[in-house]
Design a protein around this motif. Structure first.
Motif, PDB file in Angstrom:
ATOM      1  N   ALA A 125      -1.396   0.041  -7.571  1.00  0.00           N
ATOM      2  CA  ALA A 125      -1.807   0.033  -6.161  1.00  0.00           C
ATOM      3  C   ALA A 125      -0.913   0.945  -5.341  1.00  0.00           C
ATOM      4  O   ALA A 125      -1.392   1.747  -4.535  1.00  0.00           O
ATOM      5  CB  ALA A 125      -1.757  -1.391  -5.610  1.00  0.00           C
ATOM      6  N   ALA A 126       0.381   0.843  -5.571  1.00  0.00           N
ATOM      7  CA  ALA A 126       1.335   1.663  -4.811  1.00  0.00           C
ATOM      8  C   ALA A 126       1.157   3.146  -5.127  1.00  0.00           C
ATOM      9  O   ALA A 126       1.234   3.983  -4.227  1.00  0.00           O
ATOM     10  CB  ALA A 126       2.764   1.218  -5.109  1.00  0.00           C
ATOM     11  N   ARG A 127       0.900   3.462  -6.367  1.00  0.00           N
ATOM     12  CA  ARG A 127       0.697   4.868  -6.743  1.00  0.00           C
ATOM     13  C   ARG A 127      -0.561   5.437  -6.088  1.00  0.00           C
ATOM     14  O   ARG A 127      -0.548   6.548  -5.555  1.00  0.00           O
ATOM     15  CB  ARG A 127       0.630   5.012  -8.259  1.00  0.00           C
ATOM     16  CG  ARG A 127       1.980   4.835  -8.927  1.00  0.00           C
ATOM     17  CD  ARG A 127       1.894   5.062 -10.436  1.00  0.00           C
ATOM     18  NE  ARG A 127       3.136   4.662 -11.064  1.00  0.00           N
ATOM     19  CZ  ARG A 127       3.302   3.558 -11.775  1.00  0.00           C
ATOM     20  NH1 ARG A 127       2.283   2.725 -11.981  1.00  0.00           N
ATOM     21  NH2 ARG A 127       4.458   3.269 -12.311  1.00  0.00           N
ATOM     22  N   ALA A 128      -1.651   4.677  -6.127  1.00  0.00           N
ATOM     23  CA  ALA A 128      -2.896   5.151  -5.506  1.00  0.00           C
ATOM     24  C   ALA A 128      -2.727   5.257  -3.994  1.00  0.00           C
ATOM     25  O   ALA A 128      -3.194   6.222  -3.377  1.00  0.00           O
ATOM     26  CB  ALA A 128      -4.051   4.210  -5.850  1.00  0.00           C
TER      27      ALA A 128
ATOM     28  N   ALA B 156     -14.055   1.930 -12.769  1.00  0.00           N
ATOM     29  CA  ALA B 156     -14.329   2.261 -11.371  1.00  0.00           C
ATOM     30  C   ALA B 156     -13.353   3.314 -10.863  1.00  0.00           C
ATOM     31  O   ALA B 156     -13.751   4.251 -10.150  1.00  0.00           O
ATOM     32  CB  ALA B 156     -14.257   1.004 -10.506  1.00  0.00           C
ATOM     33  N   GLU B 157     -12.086   3.174 -11.239  1.00  0.00           N
ATOM     34  CA  GLU B 157     -11.100   4.161 -10.805  1.00  0.00           C
ATOM     35  C   GLU B 157     -11.391   5.526 -11.424  1.00  0.00           C
ATOM     36  O   GLU B 157     -11.299   6.551 -10.738  1.00  0.00           O
ATOM     37  CB  GLU B 157      -9.682   3.718 -11.151  1.00  0.00           C
ATOM     38  CG  GLU B 157      -8.650   4.695 -10.641  1.00  0.00           C
ATOM     39  CD  GLU B 157      -7.223   4.210 -10.784  1.00  0.00           C
ATOM     40  OE1 GLU B 157      -6.325   4.999 -10.428  1.00  0.00           O
ATOM     41  OE2 GLU B 157      -6.986   3.077 -11.237  1.00  0.00           O
TER      42      GLU B 157
ATOM     43  N   ASP C 245      -9.040   2.653  -1.063  1.00  0.00           N
ATOM     44  CA  ASP C 245      -9.895   1.605  -1.639  1.00  0.00           C
ATOM     45  C   ASP C 245      -9.463   1.253  -3.062  1.00  0.00           C
ATOM     46  O   ASP C 245      -9.472   0.087  -3.450  1.00  0.00           O
ATOM     47  CB  ASP C 245     -11.361   2.041  -1.632  1.00  0.00           C
ATOM     48  CG  ASP C 245     -11.956   2.078  -0.230  1.00  0.00           C
ATOM     49  OD1 ASP C 245     -11.368   1.479   0.702  1.00  0.00           O
ATOM     50  OD2 ASP C 245     -13.017   2.722  -0.061  1.00  0.00           O
ATOM     51  N   ILE C 246      -9.093   2.267  -3.834  1.00  0.00           N
ATOM     52  CA  ILE C 246      -8.589   2.017  -5.191  1.00  0.00           C
ATOM     53  C   ILE C 246      -7.319   1.168  -5.121  1.00  0.00           C
ATOM     54  O   ILE C 246      -7.152   0.219  -5.885  1.00  0.00           O
ATOM     55  CB  ILE C 246      -8.322   3.346  -5.932  1.00  0.00           C
ATOM     56  CG1 ILE C 246      -9.642   4.057  -6.246  1.00  0.00           C
ATOM     57  CG2 ILE C 246      -7.516   3.106  -7.214  1.00  0.00           C
ATOM     58  CD1 ILE C 246      -9.471   5.479  -6.760  1.00  0.00           C
ATOM     59  N   ALA C 247      -6.436   1.505  -4.197  1.00  0.00           N
ATOM     60  CA  ALA C 247      -5.197   0.732  -4.038  1.00  0.00           C
ATOM     61  C   ALA C 247      -5.503  -0.722  -3.704  1.00  0.00           C
ATOM     62  O   ALA C 247      -4.898  -1.642  -4.267  1.00  0.00           O
ATOM     63  CB  ALA C 247      -4.316   1.361  -2.956  1.00  0.00           C
ATOM     64  N   THR C 248      -6.451  -0.935  -2.806  1.00  0.00           N
ATOM     65  CA  THR C 248      -6.834  -2.299  -2.432  1.00  0.00           C
ATOM     66  C   THR C 248      -7.350  -3.061  -3.642  1.00  0.00           C
ATOM     67  O   THR C 248      -6.983  -4.224  -3.863  1.00  0.00           O
ATOM     68  CB  THR C 248      -7.900  -2.271  -1.323  1.00  0.00           C
ATOM     69  OG1 THR C 248      -7.350  -1.624  -0.167  1.00  0.00           O
ATOM     70  CG2 THR C 248      -8.355  -3.668  -0.947  1.00  0.00           C
ATOM     71  N   ALA C 249      -8.190  -2.433  -4.453  1.00  0.00           N
ATOM     72  CA  ALA C 249      -8.722  -3.084  -5.653  1.00  0.00           C
ATOM     73  C   ALA C 249      -7.592  -3.451  -6.616  1.00  0.00           C
ATOM     74  O   ALA C 249      -7.604  -4.536  -7.204  1.00  0.00           O
ATOM     75  CB  ALA C 249      -9.741  -2.183  -6.333  1.00  0.00           C
TER      76      ALA C 249
ATOM     77  N   VAL D  64      -1.900  -1.493   6.488  1.00  0.00           N
ATOM     78  CA  VAL D  64      -2.354  -2.778   5.930  1.00  0.00           C
ATOM     79  C   VAL D  64      -1.971  -2.863   4.455  1.00  0.00           C
ATOM     80  O   VAL D  64      -1.497  -3.909   3.993  1.00  0.00           O
ATOM     81  CB  VAL D  64      -3.884  -2.950   6.120  1.00  0.00           C
ATOM     82  CG1 VAL D  64      -4.419  -4.118   5.317  1.00  0.00           C
ATOM     83  CG2 VAL D  64      -4.212  -3.110   7.595  1.00  0.00           C
ATOM     84  N   LEU D  65      -2.156  -1.777   3.730  1.00  0.00           N
ATOM     85  CA  LEU D  65      -1.739  -1.758   2.322  1.00  0.00           C
ATOM     86  C   LEU D  65      -0.242  -2.022   2.205  1.00  0.00           C
ATOM     87  O   LEU D  65       0.201  -2.763   1.327  1.00  0.00           O
ATOM     88  CB  LEU D  65      -2.093  -0.417   1.676  1.00  0.00           C
ATOM     89  CG  LEU D  65      -3.572  -0.182   1.394  1.00  0.00           C
ATOM     90  CD1 LEU D  65      -3.822   1.274   1.016  1.00  0.00           C
ATOM     91  CD2 LEU D  65      -4.070  -1.117   0.305  1.00  0.00           C
TER      92      LEU D  65
END
Length: 104
Positions: free
Chosen positions: A46-49, A7-8, A32-36, A71-72
């Motif tokens: 997550a932090a990188r995205a 997906a990424e 959205d990628i970070a959330t996933a 929120v992230l």
């Protein structure tokens, strides 16, 4: 995790094809990628995205998307000692100051 990787890859392919006028959408997609990644426990990814998306938000001056990255940050806060998370949190502070200064 393999499906998330696929997906990424697909999301990044979409981002690479976005016209410059739609660049701010790349920030949203990266959020959205970070959330996933958070959901799957991939904190550093997550932090990188999130940091990459935040950079785009800052470059495109899309202040409307800043709350999504706040929120992230709350979701990642407990891992603030890990370098990718710390860097994202520092960038978030920088971005908030930038947007705050531009309002004055």
């Amino acid at each position: 995790m393999g499906r998330l990787g696929e997906a990424e890859d697909l999301a990044r392919a979409v981002i690479s094809r976005l016209p410059e006028v739609d660049r701010k959408r790349a920030g949203i997609i990266l959020g959205d990628i970070a959330t996933a990644h958070i959901v799957h426990g991939s904190i550093n990814e997550a932090a990188r995205a999130a940091r990459e998306g935040l950079t785009i938000v800052r470059e495109t001056e899309s202040v409307i998307w800043l709350p999504r990255f706040e929120v992230l940050a709350k979701s990642l806060e407990q891992w603030r000692t890990q370098q990718p998370v710390r860097l994202f949190l520092e960038d978030l502070g920088l971005t908030k100051r930038q947007f705050s200064a531009s309002r004055h």
